[in-house]
Design a protein around this motif. Sequence first.
Motif, PDB file in Angstrom:
ATOM      1  N   GLN A  23       0.814  -1.205   0.000  1.00 54.63           N
ATOM      2  CA  GLN A  23       0.000   0.000   0.000  1.00 54.63           C
ATOM      3  C   GLN A  23       0.853   1.264   0.000  1.00 54.63           C
ATOM      4  O   GLN A  23       0.528   2.239  -0.628  1.00 54.63           O
ATOM      5  CB  GLN A  23      -0.933  -0.009   1.221  1.00 54.63           C
ATOM      6  CG  GLN A  23      -1.895  -1.194   1.237  1.00 54.63           C
ATOM      7  CD  GLN A  23      -2.792  -1.215   0.036  1.00 54.63           C
ATOM      8  OE1 GLN A  23      -3.315  -0.183  -0.374  1.00 54.63           O
ATOM      9  NE2 GLN A  23      -2.960  -2.368  -0.572  1.00 54.63           N
ATOM     10  N   LEU A  55       6.863   2.122   4.201  1.00 55.33           N
ATOM     11  CA  LEU A  55       6.784   2.307   5.645  1.00 55.33           C
ATOM     12  C   LEU A  55       7.623   3.498   6.092  1.00 55.33           C
ATOM     13  O   LEU A  55       8.707   3.742   5.576  1.00 55.33           O
ATOM     14  CB  LEU A  55       7.271   1.051   6.372  1.00 55.33           C
ATOM     15  CG  LEU A  55       6.446  -0.222   6.197  1.00 55.33           C
ATOM     16  CD1 LEU A  55       7.063  -1.346   7.013  1.00 55.33           C
ATOM     17  CD2 LEU A  55       5.001  -0.023   6.608  1.00 55.33           C
ATOM     18  N   GLU A  71       7.513   2.848  11.687  1.00 57.88           N
ATOM     19  CA  GLU A  71       6.743   1.664  11.316  1.00 57.88           C
ATOM     20  C   GLU A  71       7.661   0.505  10.932  1.00 57.88           C
ATOM     21  O   GLU A  71       7.413  -0.650  11.298  1.00 57.88           O
ATOM     22  CB  GLU A  71       5.810   1.996  10.161  1.00 57.88           C
ATOM     23  CG  GLU A  71       4.727   3.005  10.516  1.00 57.88           C
ATOM     24  CD  GLU A  71       3.999   3.545   9.300  1.00 57.88           C
ATOM     25  OE1 GLU A  71       2.915   4.131   9.470  1.00 57.88           O
ATOM     26  OE2 GLU A  71       4.526   3.389   8.176  1.00 57.88           O
ATOM     27  N   THR A 118       2.727  -6.364   5.914  1.00 55.11           N
ATOM     28  CA  THR A 118       2.873  -5.506   7.095  1.00 55.11           C
ATOM     29  C   THR A 118       1.511  -5.205   7.716  1.00 55.11           C
ATOM     30  O   THR A 118       0.455  -5.444   7.116  1.00 55.11           O
ATOM     31  CB  THR A 118       3.545  -4.180   6.721  1.00 55.11           C
ATOM     32  OG1 THR A 118       2.649  -3.446   5.852  1.00 55.11           O
ATOM     33  CG2 THR A 118       4.869  -4.411   6.020  1.00 55.11           C
ATOM     34  N   GLU A 119       1.550  -4.653   8.912  1.00 52.82           N
ATOM     35  CA  GLU A 119       0.318  -4.219   9.571  1.00 52.82           C
ATOM     36  C   GLU A 119      -0.402  -3.177   8.721  1.00 52.82           C
ATOM     37  O   GLU A 119      -1.636  -3.188   8.601  1.00 52.82           O
ATOM     38  CB  GLU A 119       0.652  -3.628  10.949  1.00 52.82           C
ATOM     39  CG  GLU A 119      -0.553  -3.354  11.823  1.00 52.82           C
ATOM     40  CD  GLU A 119      -1.132  -4.606  12.445  1.00 52.82           C
ATOM     41  OE1 GLU A 119      -2.295  -4.552  12.896  1.00 52.82           O
ATOM     42  OE2 GLU A 119      -0.442  -5.653  12.477  1.00 52.82           O
ATOM     43  N   GLU A 120       0.368  -2.274   8.112  1.00 53.10           N
ATOM     44  CA  GLU A 120      -0.220  -1.213   7.297  1.00 53.10           C
ATOM     45  C   GLU A 120      -0.956  -1.782   6.081  1.00 53.10           C
ATOM     46  O   GLU A 120      -2.027  -1.285   5.708  1.00 53.10           O
ATOM     47  CB  GLU A 120       0.871  -0.237   6.833  1.00 53.10           C
ATOM     48  CG  GLU A 120       1.347   0.726   7.897  1.00 53.10           C
ATOM     49  CD  GLU A 120       2.154   0.056   8.997  1.00 53.10           C
ATOM     50  OE1 GLU A 120       2.176   0.581  10.125  1.00 53.10           O
ATOM     51  OE2 GLU A 120       2.772  -1.013   8.739  1.00 53.10           O
ATOM     52  N   GLU A 121      -0.406  -2.823   5.473  1.00 56.75           N
ATOM     53  CA  GLU A 121      -1.063  -3.446   4.323  1.00 56.75           C
ATOM     54  C   GLU A 121      -2.373  -4.107   4.725  1.00 56.75           C
ATOM     55  O   GLU A 121      -3.388  -3.989   4.017  1.00 56.75           O
ATOM     56  CB  GLU A 121      -0.124  -4.467   3.686  1.00 56.75           C
ATOM     57  CG  GLU A 121       1.076  -3.864   2.974  1.00 56.75           C
ATOM     58  CD  GLU A 121       2.022  -4.941   2.468  1.00 56.75           C
ATOM     59  OE1 GLU A 121       1.811  -5.416   1.335  1.00 56.75           O
ATOM     60  OE2 GLU A 121       2.967  -5.301   3.201  1.00 56.75           O
ATOM     61  N   ALA A 155      -4.982  -1.403   5.550  1.00 53.47           N
ATOM     62  CA  ALA A 155      -5.473  -0.743   4.339  1.00 53.47           C
ATOM     63  C   ALA A 155      -6.557  -1.584   3.671  1.00 53.47           C
ATOM     64  O   ALA A 155      -7.563  -1.048   3.176  1.00 53.47           O
ATOM     65  CB  ALA A 155      -4.327  -0.480   3.380  1.00 53.47           C
ATOM     66  N   LYS A 190     -11.560  -2.614   9.615  1.00 53.90           N
ATOM     67  CA  LYS A 190     -10.383  -2.158  10.347  1.00 53.90           C
ATOM     68  C   LYS A 190     -10.734  -1.918  11.813  1.00 53.90           C
ATOM     69  O   LYS A 190      -9.991  -2.320  12.718  1.00 53.90           O
ATOM     70  CB  LYS A 190      -9.843  -0.868   9.722  1.00 53.90           C
ATOM     71  CG  LYS A 190      -8.687  -0.240  10.477  1.00 53.90           C
ATOM     72  CD  LYS A 190      -8.274   1.097   9.863  1.00 53.90           C
ATOM     73  CE  LYS A 190      -7.209   1.791  10.710  1.00 53.90           C
ATOM     74  NZ  LYS A 190      -6.857   3.120  10.168  1.00 53.90           N
TER      75      LYS A 190
END
Length: 338
Positions: A4, A7, A11, A131-134, A137, A154
């Motif tokens: 997404q 980082l 992060e 990752t957590e961010e992916e 998202a 989320k």
Amino acid sequence: MENQKKLFKGELMEEKLRQYFLNSGYYVSRAVKYSFEGNEITDIDLFLYGRVSSLSRDRINVDIKNKKSPKAFERILWAKGLQELLGFENAVVATTDKKEAVRKYGLRHNIIILDGNFLQKLSYDTDKRITEEELLAQFNKLKSFKDFRNQSWKTLYENSKSRLLSELDFSGYNSTLIYLKYFLNKCFDIQKKEISLRACYIIFSHSLIILDFILKDIAFLEPSLRKEMLGDGFKYGNLGKEGVNRTIEMAVQIASSNISVNEIKKSLENDEIEILKEFYSKAETTKNVFSWAKKFENLAFQKSITVPDLLDIDLKGALAVMLDFYKIDRRKFFNVYT
């Protein structure tokens, strides 16, 4: 799943440390919100959970500061206070600061310090896990319009993570099962089946961690008593059978209802509870709950997700038990991914 975004520095360090602690045998959850009665207080960078022995568990809050001015002494104070508020067994501060005084101050207050020298040596493998961010998202693109009043996936995921901090009890477990049922049913939506499966795996892992914490206190009871306590917890939550009965009796008296106490109690009877009670009261099952939680967490974050039919036999069996509990046809569920 596509990346997404790149980082940020902080992060990336959190992901590096998550990988380090996963490799050390811990169950790890990242960016966990700590709230009280709907009020968000703070975020915990990493929550670590370890099975020390059959009788004890190790819960650790990790504070990470990857900055030029990390304010290490301040972070030690903050991490120690949070540890005591949550009743955790340990706390860790990861800081770019390399001063010996920081290490000594942490040692004096029983805080583990991972300093700049340690952080510089950390490696990070991006080939296997998202990752957590992916994950966030992807979850943020979807909403539950009916079941959870327009909350995003989320939000549901973050609520489930938060239970690991302060709801490691039957009520927390039962609440997590509501989310798991929702996501298992969403797996039948062809357009959402992959992200739904990721949600199932991670929520199931949360439920197993909560259950593992419960089991440590009843693992050595006689099988019949262990089964009874699990059954009461699954059915009545933290109040237990006696507590719920008293509440029902009081409520009926206050309301002057025509409905009898026995009628209300009978409505709480649930044959499906027997499935969970029988399965999780087995000695062999209690030994494996923690390792299953780690494996399902890993499945949720795999870049190439493993479909249910290809799971290891023990994981497939544990998932099948939950399908039976929810009265979801096993064959239909597994066929969605074949």
